[in-house]
Scaffold this active site. Structure first.
Site, PDB file in Angstrom:
ATOM      1  N   TYR A 119       1.838   2.443   3.603  1.00  9.71           N
ATOM      2  CA  TYR A 119       2.925   1.700   4.229  1.00  9.71           C
ATOM      3  C   TYR A 119       4.267   2.076   3.604  1.00  9.71           C
ATOM      4  O   TYR A 119       5.249   2.320   4.317  1.00  9.71           O
ATOM      5  CB  TYR A 119       2.679   0.198   4.082  1.00  9.71           C
ATOM      6  N   SER A 138       0.821  -1.210   0.000  1.00 12.04           N
ATOM      7  CA  SER A 138       0.000   0.000   0.000  1.00 12.04           C
ATOM      8  C   SER A 138       0.854   1.259   0.000  1.00 12.04           C
ATOM      9  O   SER A 138       1.976   1.275   0.493  1.00 12.04           O
ATOM     10  CB  SER A 138      -0.922  -0.003   1.209  1.00 12.04           C
TER      11      SER A 138
END
Length: 276
Positions: free
Chosen positions: A160, A157
């Site tokens: 992240y 993601s």
């Protein structure tokens, strides 16, 4: 010269955030085995208490949401009040999220929570550890980063990835400021390990299509040494960086990835995972 048989961290006081399971728990166990007293700071009280019980009086659990400054300050203050000092701060707490891998689907609420835990939490850990380390002109501050702080793979993601890149910048800026005050700041970046957190992410991002065994086999295949990474491998890296043997190492990001970052292939094709 150290006395014969003396453990590497005898008399040292350590805080490990996110220490209730996975890498954090393994790190806590290894520090205790080497003579340290460890404070485990985590929101998972059940897991943290269990780890402390295993460590037979050489660890304490403190419930802590690292995104809340009063929580982090409280952990540091407790360590100093009870033990007199803090030697090592391991900023390990972190979170993943699978929702909205496409930039057009990113939830601001999720993004902000990831940043709060992964980046702000680490900043607060460094801030309050430095506050009590500076008067003693001594200390080691460590961060858990990731190979994904150096690259973007298809299924990781944006939140992240951004948080782990930010952590590396935070580590470097802290290392420059604090070195002249006797405090070393370093990071460990590792390949994925199928901890409880990563298992939950895997189930969601693959829609249950990628079995645990397949994911672990793919991680092992992507390491140039062909070996599966363990939480103990990462914990060993933290102990080295915190030790006297690493006294001249500062501002360093130690890669514990079996060489994965050398080639950077996607870890797993979730749409059509290999079958064995």
């Amino acid at each position: 010269m150290a006395c014969s048989g003396m453990k590497r961290f005898e008399g040292k006081v350590v805080i490990v955030t996110g220490g209730s399971n996975g890498i954090g728990a393994a790190t806590a166990r290894k520090f205790v085995a080497e003579g340290a007293y460890v404070y485990i700071a985590d929101i998972d009280e059940e897991g943290g208490v269990k780890v402390c019980q295993e460590l037979d009086g050489n660890a304490s659990f403190v419930k802590c949401d690292v995104a809340i400054e009063t929580h982090v300050k409280g952990v540091v203050d407790r360590a100093v009040e009870e033990k007199g000092h803090l030697d090592i701060m391991v900023n390990n707490a972190g979170m993943l999220h699978a929702h909205g891998n496409s930039i057009t689907e990113v939830s601001v609420e999720t993004w902000e929570r990831v940043m709060a835990v992964n980046v702000t939490g680490a900043m607060l850990g460094m801030k309050h550890a430095a506050r009590v380390m500076i008067p003693r002109n001594s200390g080691s501050i460590l961060f858990t980063c990731s190979v994904l702080g150096l690259m973007k793979t298809e299924n990781a993601s944006h939140g992240y990835i951004a948080s782990k890149n930010a952590l590396l910048g935070l580590m470097k800026s802290g290392a420059v400021e604090l070195a002249k005050l006797g405090i070393r700041v370093n990071a460990v970046s590792c390949l994925g390990i199928l901890t409880k957190m990563l298992q939950e992410w895997l189930d969601e991002v693959s829609n249950g299509m990628c079995p645990k065994e397949v994911f672990e086999d793919e991680l092992q295949r992507n390491a140039t040494n062909g070996r599966k990474l363990t939480v103990d491998d990462v914990a060993n890296a933290f102990l080295f960086l915190a030790s006297d043997e690493a006294s001249y190492i500062n501002g360093h990001n130690l890669m514990v990835d079996g060489g994965y970052s050398v080639h950077g292939r996607d870890m797993v094709n979730f749409k059509d995972p290999p079958r064995h």
